[in-house]
Design a protein around this motif. Structure first.
Motif, PDB file in Angstrom:
ATOM      1  N   GLU A  98       0.834  -1.203   0.000  1.00 44.07           N
ATOM      2  CA  GLU A  98       0.000   0.000   0.000  1.00 44.07           C
ATOM      3  C   GLU A  98       0.873   1.259   0.000  1.00 44.07           C
ATOM      4  O   GLU A  98       0.558   2.241  -0.686  1.00 44.07           O
ATOM      5  N   ALA A  99       1.961   1.234   0.760  1.00 46.50           N
ATOM      6  CA  ALA A  99       2.884   2.380   0.772  1.00 46.50           C
ATOM      7  C   ALA A  99       3.499   2.573  -0.608  1.00 46.50           C
ATOM      8  O   ALA A  99       3.660   3.716  -1.078  1.00 46.50           O
ATOM      9  N   GLN A 100       3.852   1.495  -1.287  1.00 47.45           N
ATOM     10  CA  GLN A 100       4.410   1.587  -2.632  1.00 47.45           C
ATOM     11  C   GLN A 100       3.403   2.178  -3.607  1.00 47.45           C
ATOM     12  O   GLN A 100       3.764   2.982  -4.468  1.00 47.45           O
ATOM     13  N   VAL A 101       2.154   1.790  -3.479  1.00 45.74           N
ATOM     14  CA  VAL A 101       1.106   2.327  -4.351  1.00 45.74           C
ATOM     15  C   VAL A 101       0.996   3.837  -4.156  1.00 45.74           C
ATOM     16  O   VAL A 101       0.891   4.595  -5.134  1.00 45.74           O
ATOM     17  N   ILE A 102       1.054   4.288  -2.918  1.00 43.10           N
ATOM     18  CA  ILE A 102       0.976   5.728  -2.633  1.00 43.10           C
ATOM     19  C   ILE A 102       2.160   6.457  -3.261  1.00 43.10           C
ATOM     20  O   ILE A 102       1.992   7.507  -3.897  1.00 43.10           O
ATOM     21  N   ASP A 103       3.372   5.892  -3.105  1.00 43.14           N
ATOM     22  CA  ASP A 103       4.566   6.500  -3.689  1.00 43.14           C
ATOM     23  C   ASP A 103       4.471   6.567  -5.213  1.00 43.14           C
ATOM     24  O   ASP A 103       4.772   7.603  -5.816  1.00 43.14           O
ATOM     25  N   ILE A 104       4.054   5.489  -5.825  1.00 41.86           N
ATOM     26  CA  ILE A 104       3.955   5.444  -7.288  1.00 41.86           C
ATOM     27  C   ILE A 104       2.894   6.425  -7.782  1.00 41.86           C
ATOM     28  O   ILE A 104       3.089   7.113  -8.794  1.00 41.86           O
ATOM     29  N   ALA A 105       1.772   6.512  -7.069  1.00 42.37           N
ATOM     30  CA  ALA A 105       0.723   7.449  -7.460  1.00 42.37           C
ATOM     31  C   ALA A 105       1.235   8.887  -7.379  1.00 42.37           C
ATOM     32  O   ALA A 105       0.933   9.715  -8.256  1.00 42.37           O
ATOM     33  N   ALA A 106       2.026   9.203  -6.346  1.00 36.45           N
ATOM     34  CA  ALA A 106       2.586  10.553  -6.217  1.00 36.45           C
ATOM     35  C   ALA A 106       3.555  10.839  -7.356  1.00 36.45           C
ATOM     36  O   ALA A 106       3.552  11.938  -7.939  1.00 36.45           O
TER      37      ALA A 106
END
Length: 118
Positions: A98-106
């Motif tokens: 989930e943290a990776q998804v947030i980083d990639i979305a940013a």
């Protein structure tokens, strides 16, 4: 005085009867609500099918309880601690993802903004 004593006893008895009836009605109402809940959630039909299946078995199993558990999908020999550990690990991995998804979305948002500017 005897009549007054009898009257008091009668009223006390009548009040107790009314209280008992109200408790019984409440109990009946709760049982009816619980039964509707079980019916709505499919528990009663599933249990009925399971019991009928047990009844129709040509040879009675050694343990009716084990038959019912198996029929309902409650596998035996499950290591609960192992499942808890696996669950904890999966929660940890999920949090990382989930943290990776947030980083990639940013990062994607940044790239879109740069593309619009350039």
């Amino acid at each position: 005085q005897t009549q007054t004593k009898t009257t008091k006893t009668f009223h006390r008895s009548a009040n107790n009867s009314v209280a008992t009836m109200k408790k019984e009605e409440t109990g009946e109402t709760q049982r009816a609500e619980f039964r509707r809940y079980l019916e709505k959630s499919g528990v009663i039909p599933q249990l009925t099918r399971t019991i009928i299946s047990l009844y129709e078995e040509p040879e009675r199993p050694n343990s009716a309880m084990e038959y019912i558990k198996a029929s309902l999908g409650a596998g035996g020999g499950v290591d609960v601690e192992e499942l808890k550990a696996e669950n904890d690990e999966l929660k940890r991995v999920n949090a990382v993802l989930e943290a990776q998804v947030i980083d990639i979305a940013a990062k994607l948002q940044e790239l879109r903004m740069e593309q619009e500017e350039g």
